[in-house]
Design an enzyme around this catalytic site. Structure first.
Site, PDB file in Angstrom:
ATOM      1  N   SER A   1      55.115  32.616   9.874  1.00 36.64           N
ATOM      2  CA  SER A   1      54.509  31.706   9.269  1.00 36.64           C
ATOM      3  C   SER A   1      54.639  30.354   9.483  1.00 36.64           C
ATOM      4  O   SER A   1      55.591  29.968  10.714  1.00 36.64           O
ATOM      5  CB  SER A   1      54.572  31.800   7.718  1.00 36.64           C
ATOM      6  OG  SER A   1      56.042  31.295   7.274  1.00 36.64           O
ATOM      7  N   MET A   2      54.128  29.210   9.110  1.00 36.26           N
ATOM      8  CA  MET A   2      54.704  27.987   9.412  1.00 36.26           C
ATOM      9  C   MET A   2      56.025  27.698   8.908  1.00 36.26           C
ATOM     10  O   MET A   2      56.506  28.250   7.732  1.00 36.26           O
ATOM     11  CB  MET A   2      53.603  26.859   8.794  1.00 36.26           C
ATOM     12  CG  MET A   2      52.232  27.035   9.563  1.00 36.26           C
ATOM     13  SD  MET A   2      50.912  25.830   8.673  1.00 36.26           S
ATOM     14  CE  MET A   2      51.273  24.345   9.396  1.00 36.26           C
TER      15      MET A   2
ATOM     16  N   GLY B   1      60.426  28.591  12.222  1.00 36.62           N
ATOM     17  CA  GLY B   1      61.284  28.356  13.404  1.00 36.62           C
ATOM     18  C   GLY B   1      60.741  29.115  14.503  1.00 36.62           C
ATOM     19  O   GLY B   1      61.778  29.559  15.528  1.00 36.62           O
TER      20      GLY B   1
ATOM     21  N   GLU C   1      52.115  27.735  20.215  1.00 32.96           N
ATOM     22  CA  GLU C   1      50.765  27.659  19.613  1.00 32.96           C
ATOM     23  C   GLU C   1      49.866  28.446  19.961  1.00 32.96           C
ATOM     24  O   GLU C   1      48.587  28.134  20.148  1.00 32.96           O
ATOM     25  CB  GLU C   1      50.453  26.036  19.338  1.00 32.96           C
ATOM     26  CG  GLU C   1      51.671  25.117  18.881  1.00 32.96           C
ATOM     27  CD  GLU C   1      51.435  25.055  17.511  1.00 32.96           C
ATOM     28  OE1 GLU C   1      50.750  26.021  16.856  1.00 32.96           O
ATOM     29  OE2 GLU C   1      52.582  24.534  16.982  1.00 32.96           O
ATOM     30  N   ALA C   2      50.347  29.875  20.453  1.00 37.91           N
ATOM     31  CA  ALA C   2      49.342  30.577  21.093  1.00 37.91           C
ATOM     32  C   ALA C   2      48.105  31.155  20.444  1.00 37.91           C
ATOM     33  O   ALA C   2      47.220  31.443  20.668  1.00 37.91           O
ATOM     34  CB  ALA C   2      49.950  31.790  21.537  1.00 37.91           C
TER      35      ALA C   2
ATOM     36  N   CYS D   1      60.464  30.378  -4.763  1.00 36.05           N
ATOM     37  CA  CYS D   1      61.234  31.165  -5.159  1.00 36.05           C
ATOM     38  C   CYS D   1      62.475  31.549  -4.267  1.00 36.05           C
ATOM     39  O   CYS D   1      63.700  32.010  -4.768  1.00 36.05           O
ATOM     40  CB  CYS D   1      60.809  32.364  -5.643  1.00 36.05           C
ATOM     41  SG  CYS D   1      60.424  33.530  -4.144  1.00 36.05           S
TER      42      CYS D   1
ATOM     43  N   CYS E   1      56.247  33.239  -0.117  1.00 37.08           N
ATOM     44  CA  CYS E   1      56.486  34.885  -0.138  1.00 37.08           C
ATOM     45  C   CYS E   1      54.920  35.339  -0.744  1.00 37.08           C
ATOM     46  O   CYS E   1      54.191  34.799  -1.151  1.00 37.08           O
ATOM     47  CB  CYS E   1      57.671  35.360  -0.950  1.00 37.08           C
ATOM     48  SG  CYS E   1      57.135  35.501  -2.685  1.00 37.08           S
TER      49      CYS E   1
ATOM     50  N   CYS F   1      54.380  35.062  -4.629  1.00 34.69           N
ATOM     51  CA  CYS F   1      54.143  33.453  -4.901  1.00 34.69           C
ATOM     52  C   CYS F   1      52.905  33.041  -4.099  1.00 34.69           C
ATOM     53  O   CYS F   1      52.100  32.404  -4.812  1.00 34.69           O
ATOM     54  CB  CYS F   1      55.295  32.614  -4.224  1.00 34.69           C
ATOM     55  SG  CYS F   1      56.750  32.940  -5.542  1.00 34.69           S
TER      56      CYS F   1
HETATM   57 ZN    ZN Z   1      58.056  33.328  -3.458  1.00 31.92          ZN
END
Ligand code: ZN
Length: 197
Positions: free
Chosen positions: A22-23, A26, A94-95, A153, A182, A185
């Site tokens: 995800s953004m 890392g 950034e593929a 969380c 997650c 959430c």
């Molecule tokens: Zn969460």
């Protein structure tokens, strides 16, 4: 931690590594870490990114912690084939924004003995596979999923949630527009947004 194969025999073929998540997970930091180590091993390194990603700097790959390596912005995936052929290790950041040709370009470079390291978002903010990324993950020898921390969380985050787009006239930075969440959430956030609409 991913440990690369540094042994290189004369007739060794190349391979493809994918770093995805995800953004704020890392990805770029991990890409830079691997490229730096290749540089230390005296290998010739080239880095490319799509031209549209001009968040901070035209010429340098910039990760969120301001580590950077100079990179070449390209408009089309096919340009990487011409420009990367001189190098031993080819990094692509950034593929997810590249056209589908990127899949064939990575294969071709690996077939010609190059180590290809690709970083990109696995999913868009709707949770759908992003552009060529699923194909790149399928053809890669090594896939590393990295995770951000859920902003709500503290668990490992899997999604890049786009916060409700208010009619704010101020152009917000990436950190204000998206939050890593997650699975539970993220589902909760979608429910809240549907209620508001
Ligand atoms: Zn969460």
């Amino acid at each position: 931690m991913f440990l690369e194969n540094t042994f290189k025999s004369a007739n060794q073929s190349g391979w493809i590594e994918v770093i995805t998540g995800s953004m704020f997970s890392g990805k770029t930091e991990e890409l830079i870490r691997r490229l730096r180590r290749a540089q230390i091993a005296k290998q010739k390194v080239a880095i490319f990114k799509p031209k549209l990603d001009t968040r901070y700097s035209e010429k340098e790959i910039v990760s969120h912690d301001a580590n950077y390596i100079e990179s070449v912005p390209v408009e089309k995936a096919s340009e990487i084939l011409d420009k990367g052929i001189e190098s031993d290790v080819i990094g692509i950041d950034e593929a997810q924004f590249f056209d589908m040709d990127i899949v064939e370009v990575c294969n071709e470079l690996a077939n010609r003995g190059k180590r290809v390291i690709v970083a990109g978002l696995d999913m868009d903010y709707l949770g759908k596979p992003f552009g060529p990324m699923p194909y790149l993950m399928a053809i890669a020898e090594y896939v590393t999923k990295v995770h951000a921390i859920c902003m709500r969380c503290g668990n490992l985050a899997h999604y890049s949630h786009r916060k409700s787009t208010s009619d704010s006239l101020i152009e917000l930075g990436e950190k204000d527009k998206y939050e890593p969440l997650c699975r539970s959430c993220y589902l909760e956030a979608l429910k809240e947004q549907n209620k508001d609409e």
